[in-house]
Design a protein around this motif. Sequence first.
Motif, short mmCIF file in Angstrom:
data_model
loop_
_atom_site.label_atom_id
_atom_site.label_comp_id
_atom_site.label_asym_id
_atom_site.label_seq_id
_atom_site.Cartn_x
_atom_site.Cartn_y
_atom_site.Cartn_z
N GLY A 1 46.84 34.08 40.49
CA GLY A 1 45.73 33.11 40.66
C GLY A 1 45.93 32.44 39.35
O GLY A 1 44.31 32.02 38.64
N VAL A 2 46.88 32.77 37.91
CA VAL A 2 47.03 32.46 37.01
C VAL A 2 46.87 30.95 36.99
O VAL A 2 47.76 30.33 37.91
CB VAL A 2 48.37 32.72 36.29
N ASN A 3 46.53 30.14 35.73
CA ASN A 3 46.14 28.81 35.34
C ASN A 3 47.54 28.42 35.09
O ASN A 3 48.49 28.74 33.50
CB ASN A 3 45.41 28.57 34.16
N VAL A 4 48.60 27.77 35.75
CA VAL A 4 50.27 27.21 35.88
C VAL A 4 50.05 25.58 35.31
O VAL A 4 49.19 24.79 36.03
CB VAL A 4 50.90 27.25 36.71
N THR A 5 50.13 25.21 33.67
CA THR A 5 50.86 24.04 33.74
C THR A 5 52.28 23.70 33.20
O THR A 5 52.52 24.95 33.11
CB THR A 5 50.15 23.67 31.90
N ARG A 6 52.91 22.61 33.34
CA ARG A 6 53.99 22.02 33.01
C ARG A 6 54.37 21.08 31.52
O ARG A 6 52.97 20.59 31.58
CB ARG A 6 54.87 22.05 33.90
N LEU A 7 55.35 21.34 31.02
CA LEU A 7 55.70 20.08 30.29
C LEU A 7 54.94 18.52 30.61
O LEU A 7 55.39 18.42 31.62
CB LEU A 7 56.70 20.70 29.14
N ALA A 8 54.75 18.28 29.89
CA ALA A 8 55.10 16.36 30.27
C ALA A 8 56.16 15.64 29.68
O ALA A 8 56.88 16.17 28.82
CB ALA A 8 53.50 15.87 29.72
N HIS A 9 56.20 14.93 30.81
CA HIS A 9 58.13 14.12 30.95
C HIS A 9 57.07 12.65 30.66
O HIS A 9 57.08 12.31 31.20
CB HIS A 9 58.65 14.10 32.04
N GLY A 10 57.72 12.13 29.91
CA GLY A 10 57.67 10.49 29.22
C GLY A 10 58.52 10.24 28.12
O GLY A 10 59.84 10.49 28.05
N VAL A 11 58.03 9.01 27.32
CA VAL A 11 59.04 8.35 26.48
C VAL A 11 58.90 9.10 25.27
O VAL A 11 58.01 9.77 24.91
CB VAL A 11 57.96 6.91 26.29
N PRO A 12 60.13 9.61 24.91
CA PRO A 12 60.72 10.52 23.19
C PRO A 12 59.76 10.06 22.40
O PRO A 12 59.94 8.05 22.48
CB PRO A 12 62.66 10.56 23.66
N VAL A 13 59.54 10.42 21.03
CA VAL A 13 58.92 9.80 20.06
C VAL A 13 60.15 8.61 19.55
O VAL A 13 61.10 9.63 19.22
CB VAL A 13 58.50 10.76 19.33
N GLY A 14 59.98 7.90 19.51
CA GLY A 14 60.29 6.64 18.74
C GLY A 14 61.90 6.54 19.26
O GLY A 14 62.85 5.56 18.93
N GLY A 15 61.48 6.93 20.73
CA GLY A 15 62.53 6.00 22.33
C GLY A 15 62.14 4.38 22.08
O GLY A 15 60.99 4.21 21.84
N GLU A 16 62.68 3.71 22.52
CA GLU A 16 62.47 2.19 22.89
C GLU A 16 62.86 2.25 24.58
O GLU A 16 63.68 2.87 24.95
CB GLU A 16 63.78 1.33 22.35
N LEU A 17 61.75 1.57 25.22
CA LEU A 17 61.78 1.12 26.25
C LEU A 17 63.18 0.76 27.00
O LEU A 17 63.11 1.13 28.47
CB LEU A 17 60.59 0.58 27.24
N ASP A 18 63.54 -0.22 26.91
CA ASP A 18 65.11 -0.90 26.45
C ASP A 18 65.57 0.28 26.93
O ASP A 18 66.81 -0.11 28.06
CB ASP A 18 65.55 -1.65 25.85
N TYR A 19 65.82 1.46 26.57
CA TYR A 19 67.13 2.61 26.76
C TYR A 19 66.63 3.45 27.31
O TYR A 19 67.78 4.33 27.67
CB TYR A 19 67.68 3.22 24.56
N LEU A 20 65.55 3.63 27.88
CA LEU A 20 65.63 4.20 29.20
C LEU A 20 65.64 4.63 30.97
O LEU A 20 66.07 3.59 30.72
CB LEU A 20 63.77 5.01 28.52
N ASP A 21 66.76 5.82 30.38
CA ASP A 21 66.50 5.48 32.83
C ASP A 21 65.36 5.27 33.51
O ASP A 21 64.01 5.25 32.98
CB ASP A 21 67.10 6.73 32.71
N GLU A 22 65.65 5.15 34.44
CA GLU A 22 64.82 4.68 35.26
C GLU A 22 63.80 6.17 36.06
O GLU A 22 62.71 6.34 35.93
CB GLU A 22 65.13 4.17 36.85
N GLY A 23 64.07 7.51 36.09
CA GLY A 23 63.76 8.33 36.49
C GLY A 23 63.01 8.79 35.04
O GLY A 23 61.60 8.65 35.10
#
Length: 200
Positions: free
Chosen positions: A166-188
């Motif tokens: 019954g514990v509250n389970v959370t997970r880290l967000a996945h997304g654009v890295p700090v300083g990252g440019e969208l053009d360089y990111l993979d589709e996932g």
Amino acid sequence: MPALQAGPEIERLIQLLSKLPGLGPRSARRAALALLKKREVLLEPLGNAMRDAAAAIKTCEVCGNLDTTSPCSLCGDPRRDAHVLCVVEDVADLWALERASVFKGKYHVLGGVLSALDGMTPEKLNVSTLVARVKNGVDEVILAMNATVEGQTTAHYLMDALEQTGVNVTRLAHGVPVGGELDYLDEGTLSHAFKARRAI
Ligand SMILES: [Zn+2]
């Protein structure tokens, strides 16, 4: 068998160095040569440091961290919040989070991820100790697994294993890295960042 290029002691040094992550036979040879050339300032102190570490390092019986004491200094620190557990795959991930100073709770090191290919089953990971710790007064478990297929499979497995507590389970967000440019990111990564968008 090819003839040895150097004496057996040197070949053994190269062979052992080549087992380190990131070092192939070629870079192991270069590292060995650098050590041999600096025998007094590098090779001997390194040999002593390794012998001392091998004698002093323990695996923490509570969280699986590596330290000179068990329980480790993080588990024994009363200023850290024992009601929040951050689950990581490896000690290297714990070190990364500590370097970032983002977390002030306690850790739990799994010791790997589930992988049928490598024969990593739940029994080989520190899962039962995690469930036991959670039952002993934990409010939140943060799953800080790597964003790999194995990491995410392991996170799903842990969510199921922790459901009964019954514990509250959370997970880290996945997304654009700090300083990252969208053009360089993979589709996932882009797809995850889109799905995890939030109000600002
Ligand atoms: Zn510990």
